[in-house]
Design an enzyme around this catalytic site. Sequence first.
Site, PDB file in Angstrom:
ATOM      1  N   ASP B  10      39.181  28.349  37.671  1.00 57.46           N
ATOM      2  CA  ASP B  10      39.714  29.130  38.791  1.00 57.46           C
ATOM      3  C   ASP B  10      38.471  29.154  40.018  1.00 57.46           C
ATOM      4  O   ASP B  10      37.666  28.059  40.264  1.00 57.46           O
ATOM      5  CB  ASP B  10      40.020  30.326  38.417  1.00 57.46           C
ATOM      6  CG  ASP B  10      38.844  31.344  37.525  1.00 57.46           C
ATOM      7  OD1 ASP B  10      37.831  31.150  37.922  1.00 57.46           O
ATOM      8  OD2 ASP B  10      39.236  32.046  36.742  1.00 57.46           O
ATOM      9  N   SER B  11      38.527  30.217  40.840  1.00 52.05           N
ATOM     10  CA  SER B  11      37.527  30.189  41.983  1.00 52.05           C
ATOM     11  C   SER B  11      36.261  30.128  41.507  1.00 52.05           C
ATOM     12  O   SER B  11      35.169  29.716  42.428  1.00 52.05           O
ATOM     13  CB  SER B  11      37.850  31.584  42.835  1.00 52.05           C
ATOM     14  OG  SER B  11      37.563  32.756  41.890  1.00 52.05           O
ATOM     15  N   ILE B  12      35.657  30.613  40.194  1.00 52.67           N
ATOM     16  CA  ILE B  12      34.335  30.658  39.910  1.00 52.67           C
ATOM     17  C   ILE B  12      33.944  29.274  39.742  1.00 52.67           C
ATOM     18  O   ILE B  12      32.826  29.060  39.828  1.00 52.67           O
ATOM     19  CB  ILE B  12      34.183  31.693  38.745  1.00 52.67           C
ATOM     20  CG1 ILE B  12      34.534  32.834  38.959  1.00 52.67           C
ATOM     21  CG2 ILE B  12      32.689  31.731  38.298  1.00 52.67           C
ATOM     22  CD1 ILE B  12      34.639  33.830  37.836  1.00 52.67           C
TER      23      ILE B  12
END
Lengths: 267, 267
Positions: B10-12
Site C-alpha cells: 500500500d502507501s507505505i
Amino acid sequence: MRPQIVLFGDSITQQSFRSGGWGAALADIYSRKVDVVLRGYSGYNTRWALFILNQIFPLGSAKPLAAVTIFFGANDAARLEGTGKRQHVPVEEYKDNLRKMVQHIKSGSPNALVVLITPPPIDVEGRREYARSVLVHLFTRLLDAKLEPSSVILFGKCLYMAIRPRKRLIGQTKQLVYTPSSVFLANELGLPSVDLWSKMQETDGWQKKFLSDGLHLTPEGNAVVFSEVVKIFDKAGFSDLPYDFPSHSDIDAEHPEKAFLQHCPAV
Amino acid sequence: MRPQIVLFGDSITQQSFRSGGWGAALADIYSRKVDVVLRGYSGYNTRWALFILNQIFPLGSAKPLAAVTIFFGANDAARLEGTGKRQHVPVEEYKDNLRKMVQHIKSGSPNALVVLITPPPIDVEGRREYARSVLVHLFTRLLDAKLEPSSVILFGKCLYMAIRPRKRLIGQTKQLVYTPSSVFLANELGLPSVDLWSKMQETDGWQKKFLSDGLHLTPEGNAVVFSEVVKIFDKAGFSDLPYDFPSHSDIDAEHPEKAFLQHCPAV
C-alpha cells in the site's frame, strides 16, 4: 506494459538511489506510471560503457522505453598523467561515444526521449580534503588495532597511493572541454540536455553545497539534477501519464470490480 | 536477464522511494545485481490488490523473480465505522487474500523468496495531530486568499470531513489481530516475515521516531523496514550475487575488451 526510464551513467548515476538521490526521486514521482531503471557503473568512462550498451539496450526489446538519461564524462575527463590515465578518454572520442550511444538507443526505440547530462563541476580542493579525511579515518582504525609500527607505515603508504587526490583536471580547464562537447552534441542531434556544469556554478558555494567530496553529489546536488531532469520530462508530458490502476478513492467499496474493469479490461 | 525484487503493498510501499525510503535503499545496495520494482498502491487493501495481482505478476513471465515483499494491512485494519468502512477487510479475509497472493506468485515463480511484512503500529494521537496540522495549513491558505467568511466556513467543514482523523482502530486492539494473522500465515507457508508491529514498539518513543503522521514512516522508520528486509535477503545470499558487469578496477585500460569477454561472453 509499463514504460521505462533508464538512467545510464557512471558513479553519479549508480549512487542516485542513495538517500536524497535524484534517481530515487524520479522513481517516487513517477511511481504507478513509469519504472525507473538504474544502470549506473561506478568508474566507467564512455569507452567502457560502449561494451555493455547492447546488453543494456537490447535491440528488439519489447519493453517500451520512455526515456534515457546519459550521464558520463567525469571519468573520461580524468587527467592523462598518473592513475587517471586508465580512465581518460580524449574529448573527441568522448563525443563520438556519446553519439554512438544515442544512435544505438534511437535505432531500437525511435520515440525514446534521450537526455544528455554533462558532468558536474569538480572541486579539486574538495577532493583533496575528502582523500585526507579518509586517510585519517583509516589510520585511526589501524592504530586502534595496534598493528606493528612498520606495518602501519607500509599500510599508510599503500592507502595513500590508493586514495590520493584523483589525477583529474587541475582547476576546471579540462572539464570545460567535455561539457560543451556534450551540450553541442545534444543540440546537433536535437536532444534535450542538462548543462550541470554551468547550472551548479550559478550558486555561490557550489563546491560544498552540491558536492560531498569534490565530485559526487550531496542531497542538494542531487536535487539540482532531479529538478533539471524533471523539467525536461514534464515538458514531454510525463507527469500527465495515467496511473496504472485506479486511485483508491475511485474504487466503489460495494462494487470494486467496476473500477478495475474500467482501468484494466483484462481483469 | 537481471533478477527482480518486486515491492508489492500500500502507501507505505508506494512512498518507499522518497528520501530515506526503504525501497530506494534496497535499489541502492543491490544496484548492478537486482532490479527493485516499485508496486505500491496508496489506500489499497488486500481485497483490491487481488484485482491487479495477475497483471503485476503475470504467469509465464520471462523475468526472473528473485523476491517479493507483500506489505498490506494498514488499510484492511481500518475501523468498520465511518469513512474507514470502505477500506476495511475482515481479518479472516485479509489472511485468505494474502494466501492467494503468495500462491499466485509461487505458482509462477516457485523459487521466488516471498516475504510478508505486517503493518506498522499505528499512533492514533499522531494521526489526529497530523490531520489538525493539515487543516490549519489549509485554513491559513484560504484566509490569505481572502475568501468570503461563509465560503471559508463551508470549505473548512468540508476539509475537516475529508481529512479528519482516520477511522482506523482506536488504540492498537484491531491491529493486534492483523499482525499475528500475517505472521502465522508466513509460518504456516514456511515464508520469512517481518513483524514490524512488534519490532517498532521495542523502541521507546516509536510513535514519533518511526511514524511521521501516526501511520507512515519517518526516515528512521524506513530504516527499520530496510534493516529487517535486508537481513532476510542476505540470509538468502542476495548480497553475494555477482555484479552484472566488471568492476572498473578490473578493466585493463590497454585491453578493456578482455574484462568484458570474461563477464559477458556475448559481447
